[in-house]
Motif scaffolding. Structure first.
Motif, PDB file in Angstrom:
ATOM      1  N   ILE A  64       2.544  37.150 -69.705  1.00  7.29           N
ATOM      2  CA  ILE A  64       1.382  36.476 -69.128  1.00  7.29           C
ATOM      3  C   ILE A  64       0.147  37.263 -69.509  1.00  7.29           C
ATOM      4  N   ILE A  65      -0.791  36.585 -70.147  1.00 13.02           N
ATOM      5  CA  ILE A  65      -2.053  37.220 -70.526  1.00 13.02           C
ATOM      6  C   ILE A  65      -3.203  36.371 -70.008  1.00 13.02           C
ATOM      7  N   SER A  66      -4.334  37.009 -69.826  1.00 17.41           N
ATOM      8  CA  SER A  66      -5.482  36.306 -69.255  1.00 17.41           C
ATOM      9  C   SER A  66      -6.774  36.833 -69.846  1.00 17.41           C
ATOM     10  N   GLU A  67      -7.700  35.935 -70.065  1.00 15.69           N
ATOM     11  CA  GLU A  67      -9.050  36.304 -70.495  1.00 15.69           C
ATOM     12  C   GLU A  67     -10.025  35.330 -69.847  1.00 15.69           C
ATOM     13  N   GLY A  68     -10.991  35.871 -69.116  1.00 12.50           N
ATOM     14  CA  GLY A  68     -11.936  35.002 -68.430  1.00 12.50           C
ATOM     15  C   GLY A  68     -11.200  34.096 -67.462  1.00 12.50           C
ATOM     16  N   ASN A  69     -11.423  32.788 -67.579  1.00 12.54           N
ATOM     17  CA  ASN A  69     -10.780  31.836 -66.664  1.00 12.54           C
ATOM     18  C   ASN A  69      -9.558  31.151 -67.278  1.00 12.54           C
ATOM     19  N   TYR A  70      -9.022  31.737 -68.371  1.00 16.24           N
ATOM     20  CA  TYR A  70      -7.832  31.185 -69.010  1.00 16.24           C
ATOM     21  C   TYR A  70      -6.633  32.105 -68.798  1.00 16.24           C
ATOM     22  N   VAL A  71      -5.474  31.497 -68.547  1.00  7.01           N
ATOM     23  CA  VAL A  71      -4.227  32.231 -68.348  1.00  7.01           C
ATOM     24  C   VAL A  71      -3.155  31.581 -69.217  1.00  7.01           C
ATOM     25  N   VAL A  72      -2.419  32.413 -69.954  1.00  9.89           N
ATOM     26  CA  VAL A  72      -1.354  31.933 -70.834  1.00  9.89           C
ATOM     27  C   VAL A  72      -0.025  32.516 -70.378  1.00  9.89           C
ATOM     28  N   LEU A  73       0.981  31.653 -70.208  1.00 15.39           N
ATOM     29  CA  LEU A  73       2.322  32.088 -69.852  1.00 15.39           C
ATOM     30  C   LEU A  73       3.289  31.717 -70.973  1.00 15.39           C
ATOM     31  N   HIS A  74       4.156  32.663 -71.304  1.00 15.71           N
ATOM     32  CA  HIS A  74       5.232  32.446 -72.277  1.00 15.71           C
ATOM     33  C   HIS A  74       6.497  32.259 -71.458  1.00 15.71           C
ATOM     34  N   ASN A  75       7.033  31.045 -71.422  1.00 10.44           N
ATOM     35  CA  ASN A  75       8.090  30.692 -70.481  1.00 10.44           C
ATOM     36  C   ASN A  75       9.349  30.164 -71.157  1.00 10.44           C
ATOM     37  N   THR A  76      10.466  30.301 -70.439  1.00  8.90           N
ATOM     38  CA  THR A  76      11.681  29.564 -70.749  1.00  8.90           C
ATOM     39  C   THR A  76      12.007  28.674 -69.558  1.00  8.90           C
ATOM     40  N   TYR A  77      12.284  27.400 -69.822  1.00  6.54           N
ATOM     41  CA  TYR A  77      12.731  26.470 -68.788  1.00  6.54           C
ATOM     42  C   TYR A  77      14.207  26.159 -69.050  1.00  6.54           C
ATOM     43  N   ASP A  78      15.078  26.551 -68.124  1.00  6.05           N
ATOM     44  CA  ASP A  78      16.509  26.267 -68.238  1.00  6.05           C
ATOM     45  C   ASP A  78      16.896  25.081 -67.351  1.00  6.05           C
ATOM     46  N   ASN A  79      18.059  24.504 -67.629  1.00  5.22           N
ATOM     47  CA  ASN A  79      18.490  23.272 -66.947  1.00  5.22           C
ATOM     48  C   ASN A  79      17.410  22.197 -67.069  1.00  5.22           C
ATOM     49  N   ALA A  80      16.869  22.095 -68.269  1.00  2.01           N
ATOM     50  CA  ALA A  80      15.710  21.230 -68.500  1.00  2.01           C
ATOM     51  C   ALA A  80      16.068  19.936 -69.219  1.00  2.01           C
ATOM     52  N   ASP A  81      17.332  19.504 -69.106  1.00  2.00           N
ATOM     53  CA  ASP A  81      17.772  18.295 -69.810  1.00  2.00           C
ATOM     54  C   ASP A  81      16.896  17.086 -69.486  1.00  2.00           C
ATOM     55  N   ALA A  82      16.448  17.001 -68.243  1.00  2.00           N
ATOM     56  CA  ALA A  82      15.613  15.866 -67.848  1.00  2.00           C
ATOM     57  C   ALA A  82      14.279  15.856 -68.575  1.00  2.00           C
ATOM     58  N   PHE A  83      13.928  17.002 -69.171  1.00  2.00           N
ATOM     59  CA  PHE A  83      12.638  17.116 -69.858  1.00  2.00           C
ATOM     60  C   PHE A  83      12.809  17.287 -71.364  1.00  2.00           C
ATOM     61  N   GLY A  84      14.048  17.074 -71.863  1.00  2.00           N
ATOM     62  CA  GLY A  84      14.221  17.017 -73.302  1.00  2.00           C
ATOM     63  C   GLY A  84      15.299  17.878 -73.920  1.00  2.00           C
ATOM     64  N   ALA A  85      15.734  18.954 -73.253  1.00  2.00           N
ATOM     65  CA  ALA A  85      16.751  19.835 -73.832  1.00  2.00           C
ATOM     66  C   ALA A  85      17.311  20.734 -72.733  1.00  2.00           C
ATOM     67  N   PRO A  86      18.508  21.283 -72.920  1.00  2.00           N
ATOM     68  CA  PRO A  86      19.066  22.180 -71.900  1.00  2.00           C
ATOM     69  C   PRO A  86      18.172  23.377 -71.604  1.00  2.00           C
ATOM     70  N   ARG A  95      -6.513  26.642 -67.182  1.00  2.00           N
ATOM     71  CA  ARG A  95      -7.923  27.004 -66.980  1.00  2.00           C
ATOM     72  C   ARG A  95      -8.223  26.962 -65.491  1.00  2.00           C
ATOM     73  N   VAL A  96      -8.813  28.025 -64.997  1.00  2.00           N
ATOM     74  CA  VAL A  96      -9.152  28.149 -63.583  1.00  2.00           C
ATOM     75  C   VAL A  96     -10.653  27.945 -63.403  1.00  2.00           C
ATOM     76  N   GLU A  97     -11.018  27.241 -62.357  1.00  2.00           N
ATOM     77  CA  GLU A  97     -12.440  27.014 -62.072  1.00  2.00           C
ATOM     78  C   GLU A  97     -12.644  26.896 -60.566  1.00  2.00           C
ATOM     79  N   ASP A  98     -13.600  27.654 -60.042  1.00  2.00           N
ATOM     80  CA  ASP A  98     -13.945  27.598 -58.610  1.00  2.00           C
ATOM     81  C   ASP A  98     -12.739  27.833 -57.704  1.00  2.00           C
ATOM     82  N   GLY A  99     -11.886  28.771 -58.109  1.00  2.00           N
ATOM     83  CA  GLY A  99     -10.778  29.169 -57.252  1.00  2.00           C
ATOM     84  C   GLY A  99      -9.579  28.243 -57.229  1.00  2.00           C
ATOM     85  N   VAL A 100      -9.532  27.280 -58.145  1.00  2.00           N
ATOM     86  CA  VAL A 100      -8.370  26.395 -58.254  1.00  2.00           C
ATOM     87  C   VAL A 100      -8.025  26.211 -59.734  1.00  2.00           C
TER      88      VAL A 100
END
Length: 256
Positions: A64-86, A95-100
């Protein structure tokens, strides 16, 4: 909360606790969604949480890296067959703005069984170092993207990387400059020539630089989400998630 803390809280509420009520106050009502399959707005994300719970999908965050109001996550999603693959490898950008959390982009790719380099799509260093070199490293990587990948001045490649030291996590490419060049040649022979490679989002923190690019490959639109690690002024390691951009989406926001 910091942008990182806010995004982690949202990810936990939506993907671990499966709690729409906990996720809702973390989202802007007009939350802008770029995932092609999910409707825009806070309600679009909240509406898929029950399906995520029912699927048994789990999330592992590797970086997870962040700069300013941007945050990037490098993720693995398992048991994700419903979304395209195991199992899916992903880069998620918020992008974060005004606390949300106000906006989200992602790229998803099925996890391969094997890779050319022997490295997985997610292993390797995760520690953020060299915070004082963030801007310098950002400029180095953007130069590499424009000159080498974008084709403006490919002969400058050794300005950006040591030909012998380039650890590769793309499943189809081997280590080193030779591995990269061989892959580019092979892709071209298969008609997968890149004719457009334009950075849309750049996020850097210390030794890590992330770039999301709008591309044309083989005459079709693609999204390239790349992460590079920089050491002593040279690019030394690369991870990516590459995906075609569908013609139809669940919203009118586009991929970028």
């Amino acid at each position: 909360m910091s942008p990182k803390e806010l995004v982690v809280a949202l990810l936990t509420a939506a993907f671990a606790d499966h709690d729409p009520e906990a996720a809702k106050p973390l989202l802007a009502p007009d939350y802008i969604q770029h995932n092609p399959a999910i409707a825009t707005g806070a309600d679009g994300l909240l509406s898929v949480i029950p399906a995520i719970k029912a699927s048994g999908m789990t999330t592992t965050t590797h970086r997870i890296i962040s700069e300013g109001n941007y945050v990037v996550l490098h993720n693995t999603y398992d048991n994700a067959d419903a979304f395209g693959a195991p199992s899916l490898i992903a880069f998620d950008v918020f992008r974060v703005e005004d606390g949300v959390v106000a906006e989200h982009w992602d790229n998803l790719q099925p996890k391969p069984e094997t890779t050319v380099s022997g490295r997985s799509m997610t292993d390797g260093p995760a520690e953020i170092t060299d915070l004082g070199k963030t801007q310098e490293n950002k400029e180095l990587v953007v130069g590499f993207v424009r000159d080498v990948l974008g084709g403006a001045a490919p002969e400058k490649v050794t300005n950006y990387m040591d030909p012998a030291v380039y650890m590769q996590h793309n499943p189809m490419i081997d280590d080193g400059l030779d591995g990269l060049m061989a892959a580019i040649k092979s892709f071209a022979e298969q008609g997968q020539v890149i004719t457009k490679f334009e950075p849309q989002i750049v996020v850097a923190e210390g030794n890590f630089v992330f770039v999301a690019s709008d591309a044309i490959m083989g005459g079709k639109p693609w999204a390239f989400f790349d992460l590079w690690r920089v050491e002593d002024g040279k690019i030394v390691e690369h991870w990516d998630v590459v995906s075609p951009i569908p013609a139809e989406m669940a919203h009118n926001n586009g991929k970028f």
